[in-house]
Design a protein around this motif. Structure first.
Motif, PDB file in Angstrom:
ATOM      1  N   VAL A  14       2.550   8.864   9.857  1.00  0.00           N
ATOM      2  CA  VAL A  14       3.722   8.359   9.150  1.00  0.00           C
ATOM      3  C   VAL A  14       4.633   7.612  10.110  1.00  0.00           C
ATOM      4  O   VAL A  14       5.179   6.569   9.800  1.00  0.00           O
ATOM      5  CB  VAL A  14       4.481   9.521   8.465  1.00  0.00           C
ATOM      6  N   GLY A  15       4.769   8.190  11.326  1.00  0.00           N
ATOM      7  CA  GLY A  15       5.599   7.543  12.332  1.00  0.00           C
ATOM      8  C   GLY A  15       5.129   6.153  12.651  1.00  0.00           C
ATOM      9  O   GLY A  15       5.932   5.257  12.894  1.00  0.00           O
ATOM     10  N   THR A  16       3.819   5.961  12.643  1.00  0.00           N
ATOM     11  CA  THR A  16       3.267   4.642  12.906  1.00  0.00           C
ATOM     12  C   THR A  16       3.639   3.675  11.791  1.00  0.00           C
ATOM     13  O   THR A  16       4.018   2.547  12.034  1.00  0.00           O
ATOM     14  CB  THR A  16       1.729   4.726  13.031  1.00  0.00           C
ATOM     15  N   ILE A  17       3.563   4.156  10.557  1.00  0.00           N
ATOM     16  CA  ILE A  17       3.930   3.310   9.433  1.00  0.00           C
ATOM     17  C   ILE A  17       5.409   2.959   9.505  1.00  0.00           C
ATOM     18  O   ILE A  17       5.795   1.804   9.396  1.00  0.00           O
ATOM     19  CB  ILE A  17       3.610   4.018   8.093  1.00  0.00           C
ATOM     20  N   THR A  80       1.185  -4.062   3.639  1.00  0.00           N
ATOM     21  CA  THR A  80       0.783  -4.125   2.239  1.00  0.00           C
ATOM     22  C   THR A  80       0.805  -2.749   1.581  1.00  0.00           C
ATOM     23  O   THR A  80       0.686  -2.651   0.359  1.00  0.00           O
ATOM     24  CB  THR A  80      -0.622  -4.729   2.087  1.00  0.00           C
ATOM     25  N   GLY A  81       0.951  -1.696   2.385  1.00  0.00           N
ATOM     26  CA  GLY A  81       1.115  -0.363   1.837  1.00  0.00           C
ATOM     27  C   GLY A  81      -0.185   0.300   1.434  1.00  0.00           C
ATOM     28  O   GLY A  81      -0.224   1.472   1.133  1.00  0.00           O
ATOM     29  N   SER A  82      -1.250  -0.451   1.404  1.00  0.00           N
ATOM     30  CA  SER A  82      -2.553   0.105   1.084  1.00  0.00           C
ATOM     31  C   SER A  82      -3.606  -0.717   1.802  1.00  0.00           C
ATOM     32  O   SER A  82      -3.558  -1.928   1.807  1.00  0.00           O
ATOM     33  CB  SER A  82      -2.830   0.056  -0.408  1.00  0.00           C
ATOM     34  N   SER A  83      -4.545  -0.023   2.377  1.00  0.00           N
ATOM     35  CA  SER A  83      -5.575  -0.725   3.130  1.00  0.00           C
ATOM     36  C   SER A  83      -6.520  -1.509   2.236  1.00  0.00           C
ATOM     37  O   SER A  83      -7.317  -2.300   2.704  1.00  0.00           O
ATOM     38  CB  SER A  83      -6.372   0.272   3.962  1.00  0.00           C
ATOM     39  N   TYR A 129     -10.473  -6.969   1.964  1.00  0.00           N
ATOM     40  CA  TYR A 129     -11.584  -7.039   1.024  1.00  0.00           C
ATOM     41  C   TYR A 129     -12.684  -6.095   1.473  1.00  0.00           C
ATOM     42  O   TYR A 129     -13.173  -6.222   2.602  1.00  0.00           O
ATOM     43  CB  TYR A 129     -12.126  -8.469   0.949  1.00  0.00           C
ATOM     44  N   ASP A 130     -13.044  -5.155   0.624  1.00  0.00           N
ATOM     45  CA  ASP A 130     -14.161  -4.258   0.871  1.00  0.00           C
ATOM     46  C   ASP A 130     -13.870  -3.254   1.985  1.00  0.00           C
ATOM     47  O   ASP A 130     -14.078  -2.057   1.825  1.00  0.00           O
ATOM     48  CB  ASP A 130     -15.433  -5.061   1.196  1.00  0.00           C
ATOM     49  N   THR A 131     -13.409  -3.745   3.117  1.00  0.00           N
ATOM     50  CA  THR A 131     -13.081  -2.903   4.257  1.00  0.00           C
ATOM     51  C   THR A 131     -11.642  -3.200   4.678  1.00  0.00           C
ATOM     52  O   THR A 131     -11.275  -4.365   4.770  1.00  0.00           O
ATOM     53  CB  THR A 131     -14.018  -3.209   5.444  1.00  0.00           C
ATOM     54  N   PRO A 132     -10.829  -2.156   4.931  1.00  0.00           N
ATOM     55  CA  PRO A 132      -9.437  -2.408   5.307  1.00  0.00           C
ATOM     56  C   PRO A 132      -9.309  -3.361   6.485  1.00  0.00           C
ATOM     57  O   PRO A 132      -9.991  -3.203   7.497  1.00  0.00           O
ATOM     58  CB  PRO A 132      -8.924  -1.007   5.672  1.00  0.00           C
ATOM     59  N   GLY A 133      -8.464  -4.357   6.331  1.00  0.00           N
ATOM     60  CA  GLY A 133      -8.191  -5.288   7.414  1.00  0.00           C
ATOM     61  C   GLY A 133      -9.207  -6.398   7.567  1.00  0.00           C
ATOM     62  O   GLY A 133      -9.002  -7.324   8.346  1.00  0.00           O
ATOM     63  N   LYS A 134     -10.314  -6.307   6.835  1.00  0.00           N
ATOM     64  CA  LYS A 134     -11.362  -7.324   6.978  1.00  0.00           C
ATOM     65  C   LYS A 134     -11.142  -8.470   6.000  1.00  0.00           C
ATOM     66  O   LYS A 134     -10.542  -8.314   4.947  1.00  0.00           O
ATOM     67  CB  LYS A 134     -12.736  -6.691   6.744  1.00  0.00           C
TER      68      LYS A 134
END
Ligand SMILES: [Ca+2]
Length: 152
Positions: A14-17, A80-83, A129-134
């Motif tokens: 959470v701290g990272t976020i 974006t709040g969601s991967s 897309y498909d994979t977070p951050g990809k």
């Protein structure tokens, strides 16, 4: 012991976020510092061209964000709040060239494609897309949220 460890990990996560640094330009209170730009996620969906235009309206010198390193790619996921929220970033392919560029004119010096992408089914780049951050190339008329950025 295990529960305590899990709690510590959760707090750190959470701290990272929460740890995204606010934009130093106080005229932009909802923006965050990602490297040498301030960036903001807009969830309302537009096609690629309209999203790029709106970024110019949201901030002087604003464009869809360009990504030049892994850290920024990760920070965009946090923003974006969601991967798995597919959003526009500023990459697009010059028609009939196969060459990708950024709308902000910066160098195309880093990529983070999903394996098997870009597969040529569109000229604009979405992230998560498909994979977070990809990244994935997709039709530019697709509706997506978007991440804007401007140079600090
Ligand atoms: Ca694709």
């Amino acid at each position: 012991m295990m529960i305590r460890l899990i709690l510590v990990i959760m707090v750190l996560h959470v701290g990272t976020i929460a740890g995204l640094t606010p934009c130093p330009n106080q005229a932009y209170p909802h923006w965050f510092k990602l490297g040498d730009v301030c960036a903001r996620y807009f969830a309302y969906e537009f096609n690629f061209a309209d999203a790029e235009t709106r970024c110019g309206g949201e901030a002087a010198g604003g464009h869809l964000i360009s990504i030049h390193d892994e850290q920024t790619s990760e920070d965009v996921q946090i923003l974006t709040g969601s991967s798995y929220t597919r959003v526009w970033i500023g990459g697009f392919k010059i028609p009939h060239s196969g060459k990708f560029v950024w709308t902000d004119g910066s160098n195309w010096d880093y990529t983070n494609w999903v394996q098997g992408e870009p597969n040529g089914n569109g000229d604009c780049v979405q992230i998560n897309y498909d994979t977070p951050g990809k990244w994935d190339d997709v039709q530019c008329w697709s509706s997506r949220g978007y991440v804007c950025a401007f140079k600090i």
